[in-house]
Motif scaffolding. Structure first.
Motif, mmCIF file in Angstrom:
data_model
loop_
_atom_site.group_PDB
_atom_site.id
_atom_site.type_symbol
_atom_site.label_atom_id
_atom_site.label_comp_id
_atom_site.label_asym_id
_atom_site.label_seq_id
_atom_site.Cartn_x
_atom_site.Cartn_y
_atom_site.Cartn_z
ATOM 1 N N ASP A 2 29.830 35.743 51.511
ATOM 2 C CA ASP A 2 29.499 34.880 52.650
ATOM 3 C C ASP A 2 29.365 33.433 52.187
ATOM 4 O O ASP A 2 29.798 32.500 52.856
ATOM 5 C CB ASP A 2 28.219 35.368 53.313
ATOM 6 N N PHE A 3 28.775 33.256 50.990
ATOM 7 C CA PHE A 3 28.596 31.914 50.436
ATOM 8 C C PHE A 3 29.939 31.252 50.151
ATOM 9 O O PHE A 3 30.152 30.072 50.443
ATOM 10 C CB PHE A 3 27.757 31.990 49.170
ATOM 11 N N ASN A 4 30.850 32.017 49.604
ATOM 12 C CA ASN A 4 32.165 31.480 49.292
ATOM 13 C C ASN A 4 32.921 31.081 50.547
ATOM 14 O O ASN A 4 33.613 30.065 50.573
ATOM 15 C CB ASN A 4 32.973 32.504 48.502
ATOM 16 N N VAL A 5 32.776 31.875 51.595
ATOM 17 C CA VAL A 5 33.440 31.535 52.857
ATOM 18 C C VAL A 5 32.882 30.245 53.416
ATOM 19 O O VAL A 5 33.614 29.369 53.894
ATOM 20 C CB VAL A 5 33.311 32.688 53.861
ATOM 21 N N LYS A 6 31.551 30.114 53.368
ATOM 22 C CA LYS A 6 30.931 28.891 53.885
ATOM 23 C C LYS A 6 31.375 27.676 53.072
ATOM 24 O O LYS A 6 31.657 26.610 53.625
ATOM 25 C CB LYS A 6 29.418 29.021 53.838
ATOM 26 N N LYS A 7 31.422 27.864 51.764
ATOM 27 C CA LYS A 7 31.848 26.747 50.901
ATOM 28 C C LYS A 7 33.301 26.375 51.178
ATOM 29 O O LYS A 7 33.650 25.190 51.238
ATOM 30 C CB LYS A 7 31.684 27.130 49.439
ATOM 31 N N LEU A 8 34.122 27.407 51.362
ATOM 32 C CA LEU A 8 35.527 27.156 51.670
ATOM 33 C C LEU A 8 35.673 26.413 52.986
ATOM 34 O O LEU A 8 36.463 25.464 53.101
ATOM 35 C CB LEU A 8 36.291 28.481 51.716
ATOM 36 N N ALA A 9 34.892 26.823 53.976
ATOM 37 C CA ALA A 9 34.946 26.145 55.274
ATOM 38 C C ALA A 9 34.457 24.718 55.159
ATOM 39 O O ALA A 9 35.016 23.786 55.771
ATOM 40 C CB ALA A 9 34.114 26.922 56.287
ATOM 41 N N SER A 10 33.389 24.529 54.356
ATOM 42 C CA SER A 10 32.860 23.173 54.169
ATOM 43 C C SER A 10 33.869 22.284 53.473
ATOM 44 O O SER A 10 34.099 21.133 53.888
ATOM 45 C CB SER A 10 31.567 23.243 53.366
ATOM 46 N N ASP A 11 34.505 22.803 52.408
ATOM 47 C CA ASP A 11 35.506 22.015 51.696
ATOM 48 C C ASP A 11 36.694 21.690 52.597
ATOM 49 O O ASP A 11 37.243 20.586 52.534
ATOM 50 C CB ASP A 11 35.989 22.782 50.461
ATOM 51 N N ALA A 12 37.079 22.650 53.439
ATOM 52 C CA ALA A 12 38.193 22.405 54.359
ATOM 53 C C ALA A 12 37.841 21.311 55.351
ATOM 54 O O ALA A 12 38.669 20.452 55.683
ATOM 55 C CB ALA A 12 38.561 23.693 55.090
ATOM 56 N N GLY A 13 36.578 21.323 55.824
ATOM 57 C CA GLY A 13 36.142 20.287 56.761
ATOM 58 C C GLY A 13 36.137 18.912 56.116
ATOM 59 O O GLY A 13 36.575 17.924 56.723
#
Length: 402
Positions: A2-13
């Motif tokens: 879940d943390f990796n997904v959030k980080k990925l979404a944050s980096d994409a943003g």
């Protein structure tokens, strides 16, 4: 996960907002924070250093190893961290071929012995070349490569990070500007006669929300400004290190020139030694073709076409003495001399010559005559023919052509 997904979404943003900011800057629709003049000058100087260092490095590689295939092979050995095998230089290979040929032709023959001598010196030249290549690679190419593959990569990484920090800063500036505009619009006094109380309450609530958004944007701007300033300082320190890079490359350049000078000095010495060795064996190894003919016919060789007598402004040689041999003067009659069936040669007259008596032939500079010798004749003279005219001519006034 879940943390990796959030980080990925944050980096994409973050990537998306930076892309939008960059595009708007290119289109002139957004403001761009400019770097200070000193940092801009450092960046321009670093780019110039990188570009010219790369060109010098590539061309030095070509100078030291002209064969593209060999350069590619050496590149793969370096990337695989393996030792580059020793490669025979062209001069060493030529020297080996010469010595092998001498064994076939016979080392005791003039040609074979000369091939052995020249081949040995070619191998020495090849050894000097290999030493020069190794020294230049270590003292000059390696420092340039270390800069391009080490220091410059670090500088490029920090510069990319600085550019990202600048884009983040400009995004925060644009966000704060929009928040303040919205806050000002929401805080505008409503018309109580036309505005319902419910709308007034909503307007006040929106104003409070925009005030919070402004505070948040200001905080993000302060954080972005701090990160940008910190990254700008790191990048500045790295770019200022270019000056020490120049000093290091200057020292390496001196070492490269010293290696070149030593190499060419060594080559010059080898060639001088070779010339001396060949000159000492000149009589046996390189006999003069006309001198060989003279040994069988009694005629001495004429002046070389490359002698100083042929140079413009050179004075003609002194007249050779007339034959003192009484037998020759009494028995040799020019009108009775017949040219031999073989052994006649063409000669170019170098200087004007006035006949001393009827037995000699007067000459004009640059004319062509036919010459030959007869048994018992003085070696300083030849028989010359020009049309129906015939007479003795001095060898030193002629350039033998064939």
């Amino acid at each position: 996960m879940d943390f990796n997904v959030k980080k990925l979404a944050s980096d994409a943003g973050v990537f998306f907002t930076r892309a939008v900011q960059y595009t708007e800057e290119k289109l002139g629709q957004a403001e761009k924070t400019e770097l200070d003049a000193h940092l801009e000058n450092l960046i321009a100087r670093a780019d110039c250093t990188k570009n010219w260092t790369e060109k010098i490095f590539r061309q030095t590689e070509v100078l030291l190893q002209p064969n593209p295939s060999a350069r590619i092979e050496e590149f793969f050995y370096e990337k695989l961290d393996r030792k580059i095998p020793s490669r025979t230089t062209n001069a060493e290979l030529l020297g080996q071929y010469m010595q092998d040929a001498a064994k076939e032709f016979g080392p005791g023959t003039p040609y074979g012995s000369t091939l052995i001598t020249v081949g040995e010196y070619q191998r020495r030249l090849g050894g000097a070349e290999r030493e020069f290549l190794q020294t230049s690679a270590i003292n000059f190419l390696t420092p340039l490569r270390n800069f391009l593959e080490g220091d410059w990569k670090t500088i490029s990484k920090e510069r990319r990070l600085l550019e990202n920090r600048r884009l983040d800063l400009d995004v925060c500036k644009a966000r704060l500007k929009k928040a303040k505009l919205a806050e000002a619009k929401a805080a505008a006094a409503p018309d109580f006669q036309e505005t319902r109380p419910r709308n007034y309450v909503l307007s006040a609530s929106a104003s409070a929300l925009w005030s919070e958004e402004v505070d948040k944007a200001e905080h993000e701007l302060r954080v972005a400004q701090t990160e940008f300033d910190r990254q700008a300082e790191v990048t500045r320190l790295l770019l200022e290190g270019i000056s020490s890079t120049h000093v290091n490359h200057l020292r390496c350049l001196h070492e490269f020139v010293e290696a070149q000078a030593a190499y060419y000095t060594q080559c010059h010495k080898h060639m001088q030694d070779l010339q001396k060795e060949l000159s000492s064996a000149n009589g046996d190894t390189f006999p003069n073709a006309f001198a060989v003919n003279a040994s069988t016919s009694g005629v001495s060789a004429g002046p070389s076409p490359l002698s100083t007598a042929t140079l413009p402004g050179a004075s003609p040689p002194s007249r050779p003495p007339n034959p003192s041999n009484a037998l020759e003067s009494s028995t040799l009659k020019i009108e009775e001399v017949k040219p031999p069936a073989t052994g006649t040669r063409k000669a170019k007259v170098l200087y004007d010559y006035d006949a001393a008596d009827t037995s000699e032939l007067s000459l004009l500079a640059d004319e062509l005559i036919t010459v030959y010798t007869v048994p018992g004749m003085d070696p300083d003279w030849l028989i010359g023919e020009r049309g129906n005219q015939k007479g003795k001519v001095p060898v030193t006034y002629l350039e033998l052509l064939s």
